[in-house]
Structure formats: structure tokens, C-alpha cells
Design a protein around this motif. Structure first.
Motif, PDB file in Angstrom:
ATOM      1  N   ASN A  40      23.564   8.361  26.032  1.00 52.65           N
ATOM      2  CA  ASN A  40      24.507   9.042  25.134  1.00 52.65           C
ATOM      3  C   ASN A  40      23.830   9.627  23.895  1.00 52.65           C
ATOM      4  N   HIS A  41      22.562   9.262  23.678  1.00 46.60           N
ATOM      5  CA  HIS A  41      21.838   9.822  22.531  1.00 46.60           C
ATOM      6  C   HIS A  41      21.443  11.275  22.751  1.00 46.60           C
ATOM      7  N   TYR A  42      21.482  11.713  24.013  1.00 50.03           N
ATOM      8  CA  TYR A  42      20.948  13.044  24.311  1.00 50.03           C
ATOM      9  C   TYR A  42      21.870  14.160  23.822  1.00 50.03           C
ATOM     10  N   VAL A  43      21.243  15.159  23.239  1.00 51.06           N
ATOM     11  CA  VAL A  43      21.966  16.347  22.779  1.00 51.06           C
ATOM     12  C   VAL A  43      21.409  17.534  23.571  1.00 51.06           C
ATOM     13  N   GLU A  44      22.158  17.958  24.570  1.00 50.43           N
ATOM     14  CA  GLU A  44      21.659  19.029  25.444  1.00 50.43           C
ATOM     15  C   GLU A  44      21.935  20.424  24.858  1.00 50.43           C
ATOM     16  N   ASN A  45      22.942  20.516  24.028  1.00 51.31           N
ATOM     17  CA  ASN A  45      23.297  21.823  23.452  1.00 51.31           C
ATOM     18  C   ASN A  45      23.372  21.729  21.925  1.00 51.31           C
ATOM     19  N   PRO A  46      22.212  21.597  21.275  1.00 52.56           N
ATOM     20  CA  PRO A  46      22.233  21.456  19.819  1.00 52.56           C
ATOM     21  C   PRO A  46      22.722  22.735  19.130  1.00 52.56           C
ATOM     22  N   ALA A  47      23.246  22.556  17.932  1.00 53.20           N
ATOM     23  CA  ALA A  47      23.663  23.714  17.132  1.00 53.20           C
ATOM     24  C   ALA A  47      22.428  24.520  16.741  1.00 53.20           C
ATOM     25  N   PRO A  48      22.554  25.837  16.690  1.00 57.24           N
ATOM     26  CA  PRO A  48      21.375  26.641  16.368  1.00 57.24           C
ATOM     27  C   PRO A  48      20.873  26.417  14.944  1.00 57.24           C
ATOM     28  N   VAL A  49      19.544  26.327  14.823  1.00 54.00           N
ATOM     29  CA  VAL A  49      18.912  26.287  13.498  1.00 54.00           C
ATOM     30  C   VAL A  49      18.891  27.705  12.918  1.00 54.00           C
ATOM     31  N   PHE A  50      18.798  28.674  13.821  1.00 56.37           N
ATOM     32  CA  PHE A  50      18.856  30.087  13.429  1.00 56.37           C
ATOM     33  C   PHE A  50      20.167  30.655  13.983  1.00 56.37           C
ATOM     34  N   PRO A  51      21.223  30.651  13.179  1.00 60.58           N
ATOM     35  CA  PRO A  51      22.528  31.100  13.688  1.00 60.58           C
ATOM     36  C   PRO A  51      22.592  32.610  13.869  1.00 60.58           C
ATOM     37  N   ASP A  52      23.628  33.029  14.554  1.00 61.15           N
ATOM     38  CA  ASP A  52      23.865  34.463  14.789  1.00 61.15           C
ATOM     39  C   ASP A  52      23.925  35.202  13.448  1.00 61.15           C
ATOM     40  N   ASN A  53      23.152  36.249  13.323  1.00 63.15           N
ATOM     41  CA  ASN A  53      23.216  37.066  12.099  1.00 63.15           C
ATOM     42  C   ASN A  53      23.273  38.552  12.462  1.00 63.15           C
ATOM     43  N   SER A  54      23.889  38.805  13.617  1.00 65.58           N
ATOM     44  CA  SER A  54      23.921  40.189  14.108  1.00 65.58           C
ATOM     45  C   SER A  54      24.660  41.130  13.160  1.00 65.58           C
ATOM     46  N   ALA A  55      25.467  40.554  12.257  1.00 68.30           N
ATOM     47  CA  ALA A  55      26.209  41.407  11.326  1.00 68.30           C
ATOM     48  C   ALA A  55      25.421  41.709  10.050  1.00 68.30           C
ATOM     49  N   VAL A  56      24.279  41.055   9.890  1.00 77.21           N
ATOM     50  CA  VAL A  56      23.479  41.297   8.674  1.00 77.21           C
ATOM     51  C   VAL A  56      22.886  42.700   8.744  1.00 77.21           C
ATOM     52  N   PRO A  57      23.094  43.514   7.719  1.00 75.43           N
ATOM     53  CA  PRO A  57      22.562  44.888   7.762  1.00 75.43           C
ATOM     54  C   PRO A  57      21.035  44.903   7.670  1.00 75.43           C
ATOM     55  N   ASP A 133      11.564  35.989  13.290  1.00 72.54           N
ATOM     56  CA  ASP A 133      12.915  36.060  12.758  1.00 72.54           C
ATOM     57  C   ASP A 133      12.969  37.229  11.769  1.00 72.54           C
ATOM     58  N   ALA A 134      13.924  38.120  11.964  1.00 70.77           N
ATOM     59  CA  ALA A 134      13.967  39.331  11.147  1.00 70.77           C
ATOM     60  C   ALA A 134      14.494  39.070   9.739  1.00 70.77           C
ATOM     61  N   GLU A 135      15.075  37.898   9.523  1.00 69.24           N
ATOM     62  CA  GLU A 135      15.609  37.595   8.189  1.00 69.24           C
ATOM     63  C   GLU A 135      14.599  36.823   7.339  1.00 69.24           C
ATOM     64  N   THR A 136      13.873  35.897   7.959  1.00 71.46           N
ATOM     65  CA  THR A 136      12.948  35.049   7.193  1.00 71.46           C
ATOM     66  C   THR A 136      11.479  35.372   7.446  1.00 71.46           C
ATOM     67  N   GLY A 137      11.177  36.051   8.521  1.00 72.28           N
ATOM     68  CA  GLY A 137       9.791  36.331   8.879  1.00 72.28           C
ATOM     69  C   GLY A 137       9.124  35.230   9.678  1.00 72.28           C
ATOM     70  N   GLN A 138       9.829  34.134   9.921  1.00 74.83           N
ATOM     71  CA  GLN A 138       9.215  33.005  10.633  1.00 74.83           C
ATOM     72  C   GLN A 138       8.948  33.337  12.095  1.00 74.83           C
ATOM     73  N   LEU A 139       7.785  32.879  12.571  1.00 75.61           N
ATOM     74  CA  LEU A 139       7.466  33.062  13.991  1.00 75.61           C
ATOM     75  C   LEU A 139       8.425  32.248  14.845  1.00 75.61           C
ATOM     76  N   LEU A 140       8.995  32.879  15.857  1.00 73.81           N
ATOM     77  CA  LEU A 140       9.881  32.183  16.792  1.00 73.81           C
ATOM     78  C   LEU A 140       9.222  32.013  18.153  1.00 73.81           C
ATOM     79  N   LYS A 141       8.280  32.910  18.474  1.00 74.31           N
ATOM     80  CA  LYS A 141       7.632  32.837  19.795  1.00 74.31           C
ATOM     81  C   LYS A 141       6.315  33.594  19.741  1.00 74.31           C
ATOM     82  N   LYS A 142       5.314  33.005  20.392  1.00 75.72           N
ATOM     83  CA  LYS A 142       4.035  33.698  20.569  1.00 75.72           C
ATOM     84  C   LYS A 142       3.649  33.613  22.032  1.00 75.72           C
TER      85      LYS A 142
END
Lengths: 156, 243
Positions: A40-57, A133-142
Motif C-alpha cells: 500500500n506504500h506504492y504510488v504508481e501515479n504521483p502528482a506532477p512536480v512539473f504541472p501543466d503550464n500550457s496556458a503560460v504565454p 523545462d521552458a519555464e525554469t530551464g531545468q533539464l528534463l531529459k538527455k
């Protein structure tokens, strides 16, 4: 005779329904978990650390010229792509729930005759993909694809 | 130097110029070469440092584990990994530059994989992972969870689902990797609960071997010891790391 056919048919239906119940009614076997760990400790669908920001201009995002500065592209290398897109467009090898599909990202792809990866060393004929990440500049994947000049210890 | 090349060339000799890797990574690990469908370990987040600084922006130190799989090229292994990292990471707002890439300091977690194709091309992919505490004891797990599906967990939370066709791994490695002799950690520094998923059941390691300073896996003098049971026998499910 009709009675026998009816009996056999009805028995067939009963057995079919029973069999279906066995197949569909059985619970899926639980995924085994390490010793002493409560499943029961397992979290298979965690909340996003980087949430949807598709509305950010785009004016509030890392600008294109800054995104291009992520990696030096020498004259013998070639920039293949630098696009502002969303995270779901970059996922080909599986998925993570920690980044929302609609998170805006910069994707940079380039081809290098030689690419020095900080961890793995030199790759020949390397295709490099960096997703930031287009908002913070953090690498998400290499991702680096090429011929390594040394073999990582884990690969030996 | 050019005259040397010209001379050698004139007498029919040539020199193969081999690129010297900028960083020779060092390892301090324990390994278990048993076929498995998952690997797990637990470890306290001891104070660990790559001694990254603005003057040395390329340094990193990783505490991690890998599952190794038979690959498509020669005898080289594919792998999936998940662990903890202290040091550089690429960042397009980074202030510092390392090997032509903007970098910044990063103290968090990561997951990734490596896979060979039949021509000897290696694909490496890494995903930095944030959102988890960097103190206290943490648990790291890689497990087959379905047909062509493996998952990496940190503290029982899925951090990545891999599309991965292999049905079993052939080795489990646990330990440290760095690219600098400046890396340090506080002691005692150990890993515990080394487990493998074998035929549907998680089992503690009952065998294993080392890759450390004792056998050339590390030139920094780092070494590792397996634990000891109450009766004095070796307990392969625990390891202590020394530098």
C-alpha cells in the motif's frame, strides 16, 4: 429428444458462464514487492512536480536564444531542431507522471561528429537530444546516440 | 610535431590518434550476477559531495544501482538505473560551462537507461528527478511490471515507466560512481536490503562480488565490504563503503 438438446444447451450455457466467471472474476495477481514493504506504500501515479503550464504565454518562458545556448554547436556540428513544444511530444520510451503532458518544454536536437558527454565521455557521430523545462530551464531529459569511445562499467 | 608525422608517413607508418577520455569514472560497487526481474536496495542519505564548485563545474558523484541486461552488441550489457546524484547537470540557464554545455549544480535524483544496437551504437538517456527529500533513508527499486514494461521507483513512487522488451536482467550492481577524486562522503556509509526478484519472489542477496580498489574498479582507494551475519558468515544483503 428436444428435452435432451435443451438440457445439454442449458448445461453448456451454465458451464460457459461459470468458466467466464473464473476467467474474468479472478483478481489480477498482485505485483510482488520487496520483503517487509507494505504494497500500500506504492504510488504508481504521483502528482506532477512539473504541472501543466500550457496556458503560460511564451513571453514568460525561457527565450529561444537562451535555449540555444544550452550546448555549444561547433561549425562541424548541425542543429537539427530547436522547438518549443509540450512534454507529451517528447516521450517515446515510456512515461513519467512527474511531468504533466502539457508542460511546455524546449527540445534541442543536434548532430555532432564528436560529442563529449560529461558522464560517459566521447561519442563519435552523436545525435544529441536535450529537453529543458521552458519555464525554469531545468533539464528534463538527455539522450545521446552514438559510438562511445569507452565502455561504461555497467555495460561490461 | 608535424615533421614527425611527415617523417613517419614518408616511411609508410601512421599513428592512430586515440581520444583520451576527459574523465575516467571511478566505481565502488557490489554486484550480483543472478538472473532477475527486479532489484532493490535501501540506503541512508549520508552527507555526500562531489565538491562541485564554480571552479570545477564538471564534477559529479552518484549513489545508485543498475540492472544489467544482455545487449544486442558483442557481450556488452544494456541497463536501467535509478539513484541519487550530487554535482553537475545540463541546464540552459546555467552560468557555468562544462565540455561546451551550460551546467548548474544539482542535488537530487535521476533515472536512466543504456541500450546497444547491433552496430555498436549506444543510446544513453537520463531523466533528472526532483521532488524527493535529500535527507533520511531512501529506497530504490527497478522491477519488471508487465510485458515489455519495467518501472523505476524511488521510495515506492514510480519515477519512470520504461518500454523495455527484456524479460530478465542478468546482473544487479549497487554503489558509487564519480568523475573526480575530490568526491567525499560521511561515514558510516552503507547500503542494505539488497534484494532480487527471482521467479516471482523477492529474495535477499545470498552471493555477490566487489568492484572496488581491491580489484581495479577504483583508483581512488575506495573499497567496499559486505556485511557480516551474527554467526560470522558474510551477509551479501548489506555493504559498507569506505574511502
Amino acid at each position: 429428444m428436444k428435452k435432451i438438446v435443451l438440457l445439454v444447451t442449458s448445461l453448456g450455457i451454465v458451464f460457459s458462464v461459470a468458466a467466464a466467471g473464473v476467467i474474468y472474476g479472478q483478481p489480477i495477481p498482485p505485483i510482488p514487492r520487496p520483503q517487509g514493504v507494505d504494497p500500500n506504500h506504492y504510488v504508481e501515479n504521483p502528482a506532477p512536480v512539473f504541472p501543466d503550464n500550457s496556458a503560460v504565454p511564451s513571453v514568460n518562458l525561457v527565450p529561444r536564444e537562451k535555449a540555444l545556448e544550452a550546448v555549444e554547436i561547433p561549425s562541424d556540428a548541425k542543429l537539427l531542431r530547436l522547438d518549443l513544444t509540450t512534454w507529451d511530444q517528447t516521450e517515446q520510451e515510456g512515461e513519467t507522471k512527474l511531468i504533466a503532458p502539457g508542460r511546455q518544454v524546449w527540445i534541442l536536437e543536434a548532430q555532432f561528429p564528436e560529442f563529449e558527454d560529461i558522464r560517459y565521455g566521447m561519442f563519435k557521430d552523436a545525435r544529441v537530444t536535450l529537453v529543458f523545462d521552458a519555464e525554469t530551464g531545468q533539464l528534463l531529459k538527455k539522450k545521446v546516440v552514438g559510438k562511445p569511445t569507452r565502455i561504461p562499467a555497467v555495460a561490461q | 610535431m608535424k615533421s614527425v608525422f611527415r617523417f613517419l608517413s614518408s616511411i609508410g607508418l601512421s599513428i592512430a590518434i586515440v581520444a583520451t577520455p576527459a574523465f575516467a569514472n571511478q566505481y565502488d560497487t557490489v554486484k550480483n550476477a543472478t538472473n532477475n526481474e527486479g532489484g532493490y536496495f535501501s540506503a541512508p542519505n549520508v552527507s555526500m559531495s562531489s565538491n562541485w564548485s564554480s571552479s570545477f563545474p564538471c564534477r559529479f558523484l552518484i549513489k545508485t544501482h543498475w540492472l544489467a541486461y544482455n545487449g544486442a552488441y558483442a557481450s556488452y550489457k544494456d541497463w536501467i538505473e535509478v539513484g541519487r546524484v550530487h554535482g553537475e547537470v545540463e541546464d540552459n540557464t546555467g552560468t557555468y560551462t562544462c565540455s561546451g554545455k551550460k551546467v548548474k549544480f544539482y542535488d537530487a535524483y535521476y533515472t536512466g537507461y543504456g541500450i546497444w544496437d547491433a552496430s555498436g551504437n549506444l543510446t544513453i538517456t537520463e531523466w533528472p528527478v526532483t521532488g524527493f527529500s535529500t535527507t533520511g533513508t531512501h529506497n530504490y527499486q527497478i522491477q519488471r511490471t508487465g510485458s515489455a514494461q519495467w518501472k523505476a521507483y524511488i521510495d515506492f513512487t514510480t519515477v519512470r515507466t520504461f518500454s523495455w522488451n527484456q524479460v530478465n536482467a542478468v546482473r544487479h550492481d549497487i554503489g558509487w560512481e564519480t568523475n573526480t577524486s575530490a568526491s567525499t562522503w560521511s561515514t558510516p556509509n552503507y547500503s542494505s536490503a539488497h534484494e532480487l526478484l527471482i521467479s516471482g519472489t523477492w529474495q535477499r542477496w545470498t552471493t555477490g562480488y566487489k568492484s572496488d580498489a581491491s580489484n581495479g574498479g577504483n583508483s581512488l582507494g575506495w573499497y567496499v565490504k559486505f556485511g557480516t551475519n551474527a554467526n560470522g558468515t558474510t551477509d551479501h544483503s548489506k555493504a559498507e563503503y569506505y574511502r
